[in-house]
Design an enzyme around this catalytic site. Structure first.
Site, PDB file in Angstrom:
ATOM      1  N   THR A 125       2.079 -28.573  33.619  1.00  0.00           N
ATOM      2  CA  THR A 125       1.752 -29.473  34.734  1.00  0.00           C
ATOM      3  C   THR A 125       0.301 -29.963  34.719  1.00  0.00           C
ATOM      4  O   THR A 125      -0.609 -29.244  34.270  1.00  0.00           O
ATOM      5  CB  THR A 125       1.997 -28.743  36.069  1.00  0.00           C
ATOM      6  OG1 THR A 125       1.423 -29.502  37.139  1.00  0.00           O
ATOM      7  CG2 THR A 125       1.361 -27.356  36.107  1.00  0.00           C
ATOM      8  N   GLU A 127      -1.454 -29.964  37.195  1.00  0.00           N
ATOM      9  CA  GLU A 127      -2.212 -29.051  38.073  1.00  0.00           C
ATOM     10  C   GLU A 127      -3.090 -28.103  37.258  1.00  0.00           C
ATOM     11  O   GLU A 127      -3.973 -27.443  37.801  1.00  0.00           O
ATOM     12  CB  GLU A 127      -1.261 -28.249  38.952  1.00  0.00           C
ATOM     13  CG  GLU A 127      -0.744 -29.002  40.153  1.00  0.00           C
ATOM     14  CD  GLU A 127      -1.814 -29.286  41.198  1.00  0.00           C
ATOM     15  OE1 GLU A 127      -2.505 -28.353  41.617  1.00  0.00           O
ATOM     16  OE2 GLU A 127      -1.959 -30.456  41.586  1.00  0.00           O
ATOM     17  N   TYR A 153      -0.517 -21.436  41.761  1.00  0.00           N
ATOM     18  CA  TYR A 153       0.496 -22.149  40.969  1.00  0.00           C
ATOM     19  C   TYR A 153      -0.099 -22.633  39.642  1.00  0.00           C
ATOM     20  O   TYR A 153       0.462 -22.382  38.564  1.00  0.00           O
ATOM     21  CB  TYR A 153       1.026 -23.343  41.774  1.00  0.00           C
ATOM     22  CG  TYR A 153       1.863 -24.319  40.973  1.00  0.00           C
ATOM     23  CD1 TYR A 153       3.166 -24.011  40.608  1.00  0.00           C
ATOM     24  CD2 TYR A 153       1.343 -25.557  40.573  1.00  0.00           C
ATOM     25  CE1 TYR A 153       3.936 -24.921  39.866  1.00  0.00           C
ATOM     26  CE2 TYR A 153       2.099 -26.460  39.843  1.00  0.00           C
ATOM     27  CZ  TYR A 153       3.396 -26.136  39.491  1.00  0.00           C
ATOM     28  OH  TYR A 153       4.146 -27.022  38.749  1.00  0.00           O
ATOM     29  N   LYS A 157       0.900 -21.429  35.880  1.00  0.00           N
ATOM     30  CA  LYS A 157       1.397 -22.403  34.894  1.00  0.00           C
ATOM     31  C   LYS A 157       0.548 -22.390  33.617  1.00  0.00           C
ATOM     32  O   LYS A 157       1.051 -22.649  32.525  1.00  0.00           O
ATOM     33  CB  LYS A 157       1.399 -23.807  35.500  1.00  0.00           C
ATOM     34  CG  LYS A 157       2.602 -24.103  36.373  1.00  0.00           C
ATOM     35  CD  LYS A 157       3.862 -24.351  35.540  1.00  0.00           C
ATOM     36  CE  LYS A 157       5.050 -24.720  36.412  1.00  0.00           C
ATOM     37  NZ  LYS A 157       6.300 -24.865  35.670  1.00  0.00           N
TER      38      LYS A 157
HETATM   39  P1  NAP Z   1      11.774 -27.859  42.139  1.00  0.00           P
HETATM   40  O1  NAP Z   1      12.571 -29.006  42.676  1.00  0.00           O
HETATM   41  O2  NAP Z   1      10.887 -27.104  43.076  1.00  0.00           O
HETATM   42  O3  NAP Z   1      12.815 -26.820  41.477  1.00  0.00           O
HETATM   43  C1  NAP Z   1      12.434 -25.530  41.144  1.00  0.00           C
HETATM   44  C2  NAP Z   1      13.642 -24.769  40.632  1.00  0.00           C
HETATM   45  O4  NAP Z   1      13.248 -23.428  40.277  1.00  0.00           O
HETATM   46  C3  NAP Z   1      14.794 -24.631  41.621  1.00  0.00           C
HETATM   47  O5  NAP Z   1      15.998 -24.938  40.985  1.00  0.00           O
HETATM   48  C4  NAP Z   1      14.759 -23.142  42.006  1.00  0.00           C
HETATM   49  O6  NAP Z   1      16.036 -22.634  42.292  1.00  0.00           O
HETATM   50  C5  NAP Z   1      14.269 -22.549  40.681  1.00  0.00           C
HETATM   51  N1  NAP Z   1      13.760 -21.187  40.822  1.00  0.00           N
HETATM   52  C6  NAP Z   1      12.790 -20.753  41.659  1.00  0.00           C
HETATM   53  N2  NAP Z   1      12.590 -19.436  41.499  1.00  0.00           N
HETATM   54  C7  NAP Z   1      13.458 -19.015  40.530  1.00  0.00           C
HETATM   55  C8  NAP Z   1      13.726 -17.767  39.910  1.00  0.00           C
HETATM   56  N3  NAP Z   1      13.084 -16.647  40.272  1.00  0.00           N
HETATM   57  N4  NAP Z   1      14.674 -17.722  38.936  1.00  0.00           N
HETATM   58  C9  NAP Z   1      15.350 -18.833  38.592  1.00  0.00           C
HETATM   59  N5  NAP Z   1      15.159 -20.045  39.153  1.00  0.00           N
HETATM   60  C10 NAP Z   1      14.209 -20.136  40.106  1.00  0.00           C
HETATM   61  O7  NAP Z   1      10.869 -28.332  40.911  1.00  0.00           O
HETATM   62  P2  NAP Z   1      10.914 -29.733  40.106  1.00  0.00           P
HETATM   63  O8  NAP Z   1      10.109 -30.735  40.843  1.00  0.00           O
HETATM   64  O9  NAP Z   1      12.306 -30.014  39.699  1.00  0.00           O
HETATM   65  O10 NAP Z   1      10.044 -29.352  38.828  1.00  0.00           O
HETATM   66  C11 NAP Z   1      10.636 -28.777  37.660  1.00  0.00           C
HETATM   67  C12 NAP Z   1       9.577 -27.997  36.894  1.00  0.00           C
HETATM   68  O11 NAP Z   1       8.535 -28.872  36.503  1.00  0.00           O
HETATM   69  C13 NAP Z   1       8.900 -26.905  37.698  1.00  0.00           C
HETATM   70  O12 NAP Z   1       8.623 -25.846  36.808  1.00  0.00           O
HETATM   71  C14 NAP Z   1       7.615 -27.527  38.180  1.00  0.00           C
HETATM   72  O13 NAP Z   1       6.639 -26.533  38.414  1.00  0.00           O
HETATM   73  C15 NAP Z   1       7.279 -28.403  37.001  1.00  0.00           C
HETATM   74  N6  NAP Z   1       6.527 -29.618  37.307  1.00  0.00           N
HETATM   75  C16 NAP Z   1       6.942 -30.449  38.265  1.00  0.00           C
HETATM   76  C17 NAP Z   1       6.246 -31.632  38.489  1.00  0.00           C
HETATM   77  C18 NAP Z   1       6.702 -32.623  39.532  1.00  0.00           C
HETATM   78  O14 NAP Z   1       5.932 -33.511  39.876  1.00  0.00           O
HETATM   79  N7  NAP Z   1       7.942 -32.543  39.989  1.00  0.00           N
HETATM   80  C19 NAP Z   1       5.116 -31.940  37.704  1.00  0.00           C
HETATM   81  C20 NAP Z   1       4.738 -31.045  36.701  1.00  0.00           C
HETATM   82  C21 NAP Z   1       5.460 -29.895  36.488  1.00  0.00           C
HETATM   83  P3  NAP Z   1      16.512 -22.021  43.722  1.00  0.00           P
HETATM   84  O15 NAP Z   1      17.539 -22.981  44.236  1.00  0.00           O
HETATM   85  O16 NAP Z   1      17.090 -20.724  43.339  1.00  0.00           O
HETATM   86  O17 NAP Z   1      15.295 -21.918  44.599  1.00  0.00           O
HETATM   87  O1  F7E Z   2       0.920 -32.753  47.314  1.00  0.00           O
HETATM   88  C1  F7E Z   2      -1.492 -33.763  49.858  1.00  0.00           C
HETATM   89  C2  F7E Z   2      -1.721 -32.438  49.157  1.00  0.00           C
HETATM   90  O2  F7E Z   2       2.753 -31.078  47.498  1.00  0.00           O
HETATM   91  C3  F7E Z   2       0.275 -33.913  46.835  1.00  0.00           C
HETATM   92  C4  F7E Z   2       4.336 -30.365  42.411  1.00  0.00           C
HETATM   93  O3  F7E Z   2       5.508 -30.971  41.909  1.00  0.00           O
HETATM   94  O4  F7E Z   2       2.917 -32.066  41.467  1.00  0.00           O
HETATM   95  C5  F7E Z   2       3.291 -31.438  42.687  1.00  0.00           C
HETATM   96  O5  F7E Z   2       2.153 -30.813  43.283  1.00  0.00           O
HETATM   97  C6  F7E Z   2      -1.005 -34.134  47.619  1.00  0.00           C
HETATM   98  C7  F7E Z   2      -1.920 -32.924  47.726  1.00  0.00           C
HETATM   99  O6  F7E Z   2       2.297 -32.255  45.287  1.00  0.00           O
HETATM  100  C8  F7E Z   2       0.589 -33.200  52.770  1.00  0.00           C
HETATM  101  O7  F7E Z   2      -2.847 -31.763  49.706  1.00  0.00           O
HETATM  102  C9  F7E Z   2      -1.247 -34.247  52.312  1.00  0.00           C
HETATM  103  O8  F7E Z   2      -3.241 -33.341  47.549  1.00  0.00           O
HETATM  104  O9  F7E Z   2       3.343 -33.506  47.104  1.00  0.00           O
HETATM  105  P1  F7E Z   2       2.425 -32.375  46.863  1.00  0.00           P
HETATM  106  P2  F7E Z   2       1.214 -31.556  44.333  1.00  0.00           P
HETATM  107  O10 F7E Z   2       0.438 -30.539  45.045  1.00  0.00           O
HETATM  108  O11 F7E Z   2       0.458 -32.656  43.682  1.00  0.00           O
HETATM  109  C10 F7E Z   2       2.350 -31.204  40.483  1.00  0.00           C
HETATM  110  C11 F7E Z   2       2.029 -32.031  39.258  1.00  0.00           C
HETATM  111  C12 F7E Z   2       3.188 -30.026  40.209  1.00  0.00           C
HETATM  112  O12 F7E Z   2       3.214 -29.500  39.103  1.00  0.00           O
HETATM  113  C13 F7E Z   2       3.807 -29.350  41.393  1.00  0.00           C
HETATM  114  O13 F7E Z   2       4.916 -28.534  41.001  1.00  0.00           O
HETATM  115  O14 F7E Z   2      -0.660 -34.481  48.954  1.00  0.00           O
HETATM  116  N1  F7E Z   2      -0.812 -33.682  51.153  1.00  0.00           N
HETATM  117  N2  F7E Z   2      -0.402 -33.966  53.317  1.00  0.00           N
HETATM  118  C14 F7E Z   2       0.332 -33.027  51.406  1.00  0.00           C
HETATM  119  N3  F7E Z   2       1.150 -32.341  50.609  1.00  0.00           N
HETATM  120  C15 F7E Z   2       2.267 -31.791  51.153  1.00  0.00           C
HETATM  121  N4  F7E Z   2       3.135 -31.115  50.354  1.00  0.00           N
HETATM  122  N5  F7E Z   2       2.554 -31.929  52.491  1.00  0.00           N
HETATM  123  C16 F7E Z   2       1.743 -32.626  53.345  1.00  0.00           C
HETATM  124  O15 F7E Z   2       2.028 -32.727  54.543  1.00  0.00           O
END
Ligand code: NAP
Ligand code: F7E
Length: 345
Positions: A125, A127, A153, A157
């Site tokens: 990620t 992050e 987190y 990662k």
């Molecule tokens: P998400 O919607 O939060 O899905 C996370 C998944 O992990 C869910 O299916 C959850 O299943 C599963 N999980 C949690 N704890 C577990 C455990 N102990 N054993 C097995 N499964 C478990 O995440 P996403 O947005 O699809 O992202 C996919 C991956 O990409 C993640 O690793 C995230 O950190 C990474 N990522 C996401 C972004 C983004 O912008 N979306 C960017 C960079 C990296 P349950 O139903 O069991 O909770």
């Molecule tokens: O926050 C601000 C918050 O939680 C984005 C994950 O998929 O992308 C995601 O992480 C921004 C931050 O995503 C609220 O402070 C303001 O600056 O939507 P987010 P994230 O933290 O960028 C990365 C790449 C991953 O890997 C992660 O798994 O928005 N913010 N107000 C808020 N954020 C949330 N959640 N809720 C608010 O009310």
């Protein structure tokens, strides 16, 4: 027919990836955790072609059994505690799942894949970069940029990222890391800011909600569409050699801009008053639509993320299709449809 094993099938990316691999003719296995996962029936309905296996990233023996059952050619590790804000509240669970869980999975692969044929994808990620003053993105973070994670987190990662590289170097595994910047869409969890906003905007349009409470509006993110990003994951595993790849759009926008565009989709134009943690967004009719609430601020913030996807574009031939405006529009339209009591014909 190739076989794939997906972790994180109930999450955003798991759904997009299952759809993509099904279209490509894969036989798909996925792990699902918990005695009564509330999202199990939805997954069974939406993806009847996916074979579900009970397993948990924190339970090494369950992962060995999953590998023995699926005998996959490709493993996509998408499971994680993925919410940055939540990771401050439960840092140890985050370390166990998002960090050490990846070691458990790599070990399960190493112990069962005696011919070393499995290809592995790790969901790294943006992050991991942190966006600090000494480490600004410049023209965009790339595969060689410095890491300085700012949350439990991000730290977990980074461990997962390096242990994946270590297994590649130590055991010759075909293990790749996609360093993905934020990607969103209609499957995004409601706890993330984009979906929280588009879902609330839909409810405001339908008259079932008046305003949204948010945290920091000034941080900047490089937001793409999740459907485009799973294509990049798949392409990484089709390469002869494993590696690291940034997937990003090369554009960055504030949360405030995302909010303004989402409201514009329903014909409301916001103006802002106040500052710091007491900002309000008011529409043209004088109704307050945005309030800030300190509970949504984080102990440490990543101020800016901007990615440079040049390597993925050159080597993988990958390019995002949906732009920022298109992303906001598709999410708002989807949520209006979802929240409408009577579905429009
Ligand atoms: P998400 O919607 O939060 O899905 C996370 C998944 O992990 C869910 O299916 C959850 O299943 C599963 N999980 C949690 N704890 C577990 C455990 N102990 N054993 C097995 N499964 C478990 O995440 P996403 O947005 O699809 O992202 C996919 C991956 O990409 C993640 O690793 C995230 O950190 C990474 N990522 C996401 C972004 C983004 O912008 N979306 C960017 C960079 C990296 P349950 O139903 O069991 O909770
Ligand atoms: O926050 C601000 C918050 O939680 C984005 C994950 O998929 O992308 C995601 O992480 C921004 C931050 O995503 C609220 O402070 C303001 O600056 O939507 P987010 P994230 O933290 O960028 C990365 C790449 C991953 O890997 C992660 O798994 O928005 N913010 N107000 C808020 N954020 C949330 N959640 N809720 C608010 O009310």
């Amino acid at each position: 027919m190739k076989k794939a094993l997906i972790t994180g099938i109930t999450g955003q990316d798991g759904g997009h990836l299952a759809t993509l691999l099904h279209e490509k003719g894969y036989e798909i296995y996925a792990i699902i955790r918990g005695q009564q996962n509330p999202r199990r029936s939805q997954v069974e309905q939406e993806f009847p072609y996916v074979h579900l296996i009970e397993a948990d990233l924190t339970d090494p023996s369950s992962l060995v059994r999953a590998m023995q059952t699926a005998e996959p050619d490709e493993v996509y590790n998408l499971a994680a505690i993925s919410h940055v804000g939540y990771s401050f509240k439960d840092p140890q669970l985050t370390a166990d799942v998002t960090g050490k869980g990846v070691l458990n999975l790599l070990e399960a692969i190493r112990l069962t894949d005696t011919n070393n044929k499995v290809r592995f994808y790790q969901a790294s990620t943006s992050e991991m970069f942190g966006g600090l003053d000494y480490n600004r993105p410049g023209a965009g973070y790339d595969e060689d940029s410095l890491f300085h994670p700012r949350s439990p987190y991000g730290v977990a990662k980074l461990y997962a990222h390096w242990i994946t590289r270590n297994y590649r170097e130590s055991y010759g595994m075909h293990a790749s890391c996609g360093i993905l910047f934020n990607h969103e869409g209609e499957r995004r969890g409601l706890e993330f800011v984009t979906r929280k906003v588009t879902n609330a905007v839909a409810r405001i349009k339908l008259g079932t909600q008046e305003y949204i409470e948010l945290g920091n509006l000034e941080s900047k993110r490089d937001w793409g569409y999740a459907g485009d990003y799973v294509e990049g994951m798949w392409r990484m595993l089709q390469q002869d050699k494993p590696g690291e790849y940034v997937l990003a759009t090369g554009e960055t926008h504030t949360i405030r801009e995302f909010v303004e565009l989402a409201f514009a989709e329903i014909g409301l134009k916001l103006t802002w008053r106040g500052e710091a943690e007491k900002i309000e967004g008011v529409d043209q009719n004088g109704v307050v639509r945005i309030k800030t609430n300190p509970i949504f601020y984080r102990p440490a913030e990543v101020d800016i993320l901007l990615g440079n996807p040049a390597k993925a574009e050159k080597v993988l031939g990958w390019k995002r299709k949906v732009d920022f405006r298109g992303l906001v529009k598709l999410m708002v339209e989807h949520d209006i449809e979802l929240e409408s009591p009577v579905k429009l014909i």
